[in-house]
Motif scaffolding. Structure first.
Motif, short mmCIF file in Angstrom:
data_model
loop_
_atom_site.label_atom_id
_atom_site.label_comp_id
_atom_site.label_asym_id
_atom_site.label_seq_id
_atom_site.Cartn_x
_atom_site.Cartn_y
_atom_site.Cartn_z
N PHE A 1 -37.17 17.63 -36.34
CA PHE A 1 -36.82 18.44 -35.18
C PHE A 1 -38.03 19.23 -34.72
O PHE A 1 -38.82 19.71 -35.54
N GLU B 1 -37.25 20.72 -28.16
CA GLU B 1 -36.56 19.43 -28.08
C GLU B 1 -35.11 19.64 -27.62
O GLU B 1 -34.43 20.57 -28.05
N VAL C 1 -31.29 18.91 -27.71
CA VAL C 1 -30.39 18.46 -28.78
C VAL C 1 -28.96 18.47 -28.29
O VAL C 1 -28.61 19.17 -27.33
N LYS D 1 -31.47 23.31 -26.11
CA LYS D 1 -32.82 23.03 -26.59
C LYS D 1 -33.11 23.89 -27.81
O LYS D 1 -32.57 25.00 -27.96
N PRO E 1 -30.94 14.94 -31.84
CA PRO E 1 -31.66 14.83 -30.58
C PRO E 1 -30.79 14.15 -29.54
O PRO E 1 -30.11 13.17 -29.84
#
Length: 444
Positions: free
Chosen positions: A260, A264, A266, A276, A314
């Protein structure tokens, strides 16, 4: 102990492996010989084994006692629990699971081999491949253990005959290949004497392969999950409610696979809400990236209702959620698993109600044929099941992830583990029968 420095250990790889085989095939003796001859036994441990052996009237130390640590095991002379041992050589570190051989403890092999990258299956050279050998090979295949070592033990009792070894190796390899085992390495050994365990055997000059330890030190280790689809089962929601951190809300757990990154996007499953990664805390310190097996706390940009049992992934690699699961299972309880059985299904950190809707087939180990619609699975049976859950679950295929593609079934009455399952692992199955369960509040 083996003289391995901290610097050397930091540069070595870790291999998790398990031993399996029929009762009295010599698994504990092999493990004891491996530890003894690789100088991985403390002096006081060896002295304790020598004293225990002498008290039983044995002239030489019984190296099996190095792993048979329970009093009940020593009294019965058989392994009844999974014994874990840790040792190292200059080339590699090892976590070893010595599993029981008696048929009633086959269930323990599932525990020992579930995280293993290699399984050593022992065969008594006098008996050859037996039903328990086939069962352990089937479990190794279902558990997707990448490497299998066939250790043909007690070669000293068959005069070190090459033909005996070759016949057993050929039969086992053919059987394992049918099961889909990717790699089999056959090694003739005598654990009692020490032939081909750590040192090459002077009695089998016809064998030119590696010893057991040489193979363990050099087999490729493929358990790096950092490149798999990232998965974080939420174990705990952290809300300190302190003046210093009034708005802190973190989602803690051990990363099951992948990595992770801060920033990113998710998705939280099964709700499907997205956000995020605003931050990652590792051992109380902020980091930009974290990867598999690390225990971390994720902080998200948005305030989302997340609780224990949810799965953070993700968004680009999110698995589908489903209430209908098909899997191959190994039944481990004494009580049978039946069609319409009401159970609890534990997947990751989430536990939900479920019903066994069908048992399409049971595997016959002798010839790998399928017994259609057996109606039930009894202890140590391997079979195909179809399960309906009360809530949708984000499951991966076991072939993609041994962590998030596995589950256990639990008896809701007493909490006993009934069955270990692998999602999507299958044998050819007949069409399911129609379910005729009565409506008792467990139909979903």
């Amino acid at each position: 102990m083996s003289t391995v420095t901290t610097e050397e250990l930091s540069e070595t790889t870790l291999l998790r492996f398990a031993t399996a085989g029929s009762v009295d095939d010599g698994k504990s003796t092999l493990v004891g010989r491996l530890l003894h001859d690789s100088k991985s036994v403390l002096t006081d441990q060896l002295e304790a084994v020598e004293r225990a052996s002498a008290s039983r009237g044995q002239e030489a130390p019984d190296l099996a006692l190095l792993t048979d640590g329970l009093r009940a095991e020593r009294e019965q002379g058989i392994t009844i629990d999974v014994a874990y041992r840790y040792f190292a050589t200059p080339l590699r570190r090892f976590i070893l699971a010595d599993t029981p051989g008696h048929v009633q403890y086959t269930r323990n092999m599932v525990t020992g081999a579930s995280t293993a990258e290699l399984t050593v299956i022992l065969v008594d050279a006098r008996n050859g491949v037996v039903e328990q050998t086939r069962r352990h090979a089937a479990l190794a295949a279902l558990l997707r253990v990448p490497h299998v070592v066939l250790a043909v033990n007690k070669m000293d009792l068959v005069d070190y005959e090459e033909k005996v070894f070759a016949g057993i190796a050929e039969e086992f390899t053919a059987y394992a290949t049918e099961l889909g085992v990717p790699e089999v390495t056959a090694i003739p050994i005598s654990a009692l004497v020490g032939d081909n365990v750590v040192e090459p055997s002077a009695n089998m000059d016809w064998y030119g392969g590696p010893t057991v330890l040489e193979h363990l030190e050099t087999v490729p280790v493929s358990h790096d999950l950092s490149h798999c689809h990232a998965r974080l089962p939420v174990q705990y929601v952290i809300r300190p409610r302190s003046a210093e951190h009034p708005d802190y809300r973190g989602y803690a757990g051990q990363i099951a696979a992948g990595s992770f990154h801060v920033g990113e996007e998710v998705t939280v499953l099964p709700s499907g809400r997205t956000s995020k990664v605003a931050g990652i805390d590792l051992l109380g310190e902020p980091v930009d990236v974290a990867w598999t097996t690390q225990s971390v706390t994720l902080l998200l940009e948005d305030d989302i209702d997340i609780s224990r049992g949810d799965l953070i992934v993700p968004s680009k690699d999110a698995p589908a959620t489903t209430q209908d699961i098909e899997a191959t299972v190994c039944h481990v309880a004494d009580a049978p698993l039946t069609v319409n059985h009401r159970v609890l299904l534990k997947h990751g950190t989430r536990t939900v109600k479920a019903i066994v809707k069908d048992i399409p087939s049971r595997l016959t180990l002798d010839d790998l044929s399928l017994h259609p619609h057996p109606g039930q699975l009894v202890a140590n049976d391997i079979g195909r099941v179809k399960i309906r859950t009360a809530e949708p679950l984000p499951v991966d295929s076991y072939s993609d992830s041994r962590r998030t593609g596995s589950f256990i079934l639990i008896d809701p009455n007493d909490g006993q583990t009934l069955t270990a399952g692998m999602v999507g692992e299958s044998f050819a199955s007949p069409e399911p029968v129609k379910d005729e369960a009565e409506d008792d509040g467990w139909d979903f």
